[in-house]
Enzyme design. Structure first.
Site, PDB file in Angstrom:
ATOM      1  N   LYS A 141       0.848  -1.196   0.000  1.00  0.00           N
ATOM      2  CA  LYS A 141       0.000   0.000   0.000  1.00  0.00           C
ATOM      3  C   LYS A 141       0.880   1.241   0.000  1.00  0.00           C
ATOM      4  O   LYS A 141       1.927   1.278   0.670  1.00  0.00           O
ATOM      5  CB  LYS A 141      -0.911  -0.028   1.227  1.00  0.00           C
ATOM      6  CG  LYS A 141      -1.966   1.080   1.277  1.00  0.00           C
ATOM      7  CD  LYS A 141      -2.882   0.869   2.471  1.00  0.00           C
ATOM      8  CE  LYS A 141      -3.950   1.960   2.568  1.00  0.00           C
ATOM      9  NZ  LYS A 141      -4.873   1.749   3.709  1.00  0.00           N
ATOM     10  N   SER A 219      -9.732   1.775   2.197  1.00  0.00           N
ATOM     11  CA  SER A 219      -8.609   2.463   1.564  1.00  0.00           C
ATOM     12  C   SER A 219      -7.479   1.553   1.102  1.00  0.00           C
ATOM     13  O   SER A 219      -6.636   1.980   0.326  1.00  0.00           O
ATOM     14  CB  SER A 219      -8.040   3.528   2.515  1.00  0.00           C
ATOM     15  OG  SER A 219      -7.365   2.943   3.600  1.00  0.00           O
ATOM     16  N   SER A 243     -10.151  -0.816   6.819  1.00  0.00           N
ATOM     17  CA  SER A 243      -9.529  -0.912   5.504  1.00  0.00           C
ATOM     18  C   SER A 243      -8.637  -2.131   5.275  1.00  0.00           C
ATOM     19  O   SER A 243      -7.983  -2.211   4.242  1.00  0.00           O
ATOM     20  CB  SER A 243      -8.732   0.359   5.193  1.00  0.00           C
ATOM     21  OG  SER A 243      -9.604   1.326   4.659  1.00  0.00           O
TER      22      SER A 243
END
Length: 540
Positions: A141, A219, A243
């Site tokens: 990420k 997210s 998330s």
């Protein structure tokens, strides 16, 4: 193992630690946290995938995985690599080829490190064997620092940021042999599903690539889509309000949000100091355990990781146990699964999948399914007081808010809410958080050992571990559920998931390949855009 770790932890010491953590958010770690009282074994415990043999981390591959390298789980790929039947270069190349073919549709990555990943795979051939993560392609990420590689957190604020070092989690994964394929799309500053900073939807759900309206989860969207779409073997995300668990449920993955402090947050762009959690998004419980085993442990740079119980053997915990020499699955430890009011309500496909899930668990030796009542004032404590996370979010970014509000794009509303919240409301909210934690530890967990959940938020607020896993489908879209545990119950949660996945095949299902990239993206090019109100509603 001598028992799950949660039975050895003093709950009151965890409560005291979380109280200081909430107060310490104002000084961002300058205050030491109370040690968690732990009465379990304190002997040597492996805390890295590469630091011990971990014999349970290797699984002989399924035939369908042998036919397509991108279908391999970590455990299967590790078996082949250890046996000398698969070179890391070939595994990386297979995933890079798939990225080239399909990421124009998925938009899971915002940066692919093609040359760097290939070079890292070649280098592993010349060095020592690192363990089960040796040569495994990973999706990271884009709020995790990566040395010399842009880390934008998908925001205007960090648009030009290139960190000089790796986040601790990234450094530990690569030290264990993992290979970074690239940085994945995410919600702007980790607030919503993946969009551009001004709200245009980018990453799609791998199960409905031609329909951008299908929510791919929170997210950590890009990591989830990359793993579900077989662009990476596994990956990491962060969770502040769902998330890891939400995108895992949305895309048929097994995601693990550990207890606050179990894995270091050092080198991750912050969202909320007292609620951020790093963790893996994987294909099954075994892979999630292998990932967290590498990530977990004390870090001198993050006081949240210090003074905790030792990291247990998570990989063994995620290995199914069978009765004698037969094929009957049993739980590694006797566990009461608590069912909250309303979990089985209705006649929807989700309700039917939840009933079947509980029925399967009830049939496993050592597992009992029990109805539980929620603590007093549950809705109040888990509802309006959730907003007290917002000042922690806004405070570090006040200079940027004063500089230019447009830097925050579509997620501006929640940053302004945090900046404008009164001190009295914030203090009251912090007190409410401790009341919630106390009631969960003393009331809810007096009735059960693990609890099913319909929302990740309550346990996000109070730093307790959660595991998301797939339990069915509705109209071709995955259905998942969430298990929550006591402090440091990652091993117990993994053991329950492993037993369930030994009896079901939901986690083996993969989405079909998307249509030609140009055609699919033309369908998705309606340029779905989140409004400020929608972004605020989704905000972690």
């Amino acid at each position: 193992m001598t028992g799950p770790q949660d039975v050895h932890v003093d709950r009151r010491s965890f409560l005291a630690r979380m109280a200081v953590l909430g107060a310490g958010a104002a000084v961002a770690g300058a205050v030491g946290l109370p040690q968690v009282a732990f009465a379990g074994p304190v002997g040597p415990v492996a805390t890295r995938s590469g630091s011990s043999p971990h014999p349970d981390a290797y699984t002989e591959p399924r035939p369908e995985a042998l036919a397509d390298l991108t279908e391999l789980t970590i455990a299967e790929a590790a078996w082949l690599i250890r046996e000398g039947r698969l070179r890391p270069e070939a595994l990386v190349e297979a995933h890079l080829d798939r990225i080239a073919a399909f990421d124009g549709t998925y938009q899971a990555f915002n940066l692919v490190l093609t040359a760097e990943a290939a070079a890292a795979a070649r280098a592993l051939r010349r060095g020592r064997y690192h363990g089960p993560l040796h040569g495994i392609p990973l999706a990271i990420k884009d709020n995790y620092y990566t040395a010399g590689v842009p880390t934008t957190a998908n925001s205007y604020v960090f648009a030009d940021f290139v960190p000089p070092f790796d986040a601790t989690a990234v450094a530990r994964l690569t030290a264990a042999g993992g290979i970074v394929l690239g940085k994945t799309q995410m919600g702007p500053l980790a607030t919503t599903r993946a969009t551009t900073p001004d709200g245009v939807v980018t990453t799609v759900n791998a199960w409905t690539p031609s329909n951008p309206t299908t929510n791919p989860g929170g997210s950590s969207t890009g990591t989830a889509t990359a793993v579900a779409g077989r662009l990476a073997t596994s990956g990491i995300g962060t969770q502040t309000g769902g998330s890891i668990t939400a995108p895992s449920n949305a895309q048929n993955l097994t995601g693990l949000k550990p207890t606050m402090g179990r894995a270091s947050l050092y080198g991750i762009v912050p969202l909320t100091y007292s609620r951020d959690h790093p963790g893996p998004l994987a294909r099954d419980a075994k892979d999630a355990a292998i990932m967290l085993q590498a990530m977990a442990g004390e870090d001198v740079n993050d006081p949240r990781t210090q003074g905790l119980p030792p990291v247990p053997n998570l990989v063994s915990a995620a290995t199914p146990v069978y009765r004698g020499s037969g094929s009957r699955v049993r739980l590694r430890w006797k566990t009461r699964i608590g069912v909250i009011p309303g979990f089985l309500s209705g006649t929807s496909p989700t309700a039917a999948a939840r009933r079947a899930f509980l029925d399967t668990l009830a049939g496993i030796e050592g597992c009992s399914v029990v109805d539980v009542t929620l603590p007093d004032e549950w809705d109040v404590l888990t509802g309006r007081f959730n907003d007290v996370r917002l000042p922690e979010r806004a405070e570090p970014f006040v200079p940027y808010l004063r500089q230019d509000l447009k830097l925050f794009g579509v997620s501006l509303t929640s940053w302004l809410q945090g900046a404008l919240m009164g001190a009295d409301e914030y203090v009251t909210g912090q007190r409410a958080k401790l009341v919630l934690l106390e009631r969960v530890l003393d009331d809810l967990f007096s009735q059960c050992d693990v609890v099913v959940q319909t929302s990740p938020v309550p346990f996000d607020i109070i730093g307790l571990p959660e595991l998301a896993l797939p339990i069915g489908f509705s109209g071709g879209i995955p259905i998942g559920t969430i298990l929550g545990g006591r402090p440091y119950a990652e091993d117990r949660l993994l053991s329950v998931a492993a037993a369930y996945q030994a009896l079901t095949d939901w986690h083996w299902q993969r989405p079909p390949d998307p249509a030609a990239a140009g055609w699919a993206r033309s369908l998705a090019s309606a340029r779905l855009r989140l409004t400020a109100a929608e972004a605020a509603e989704q905000s972690e």
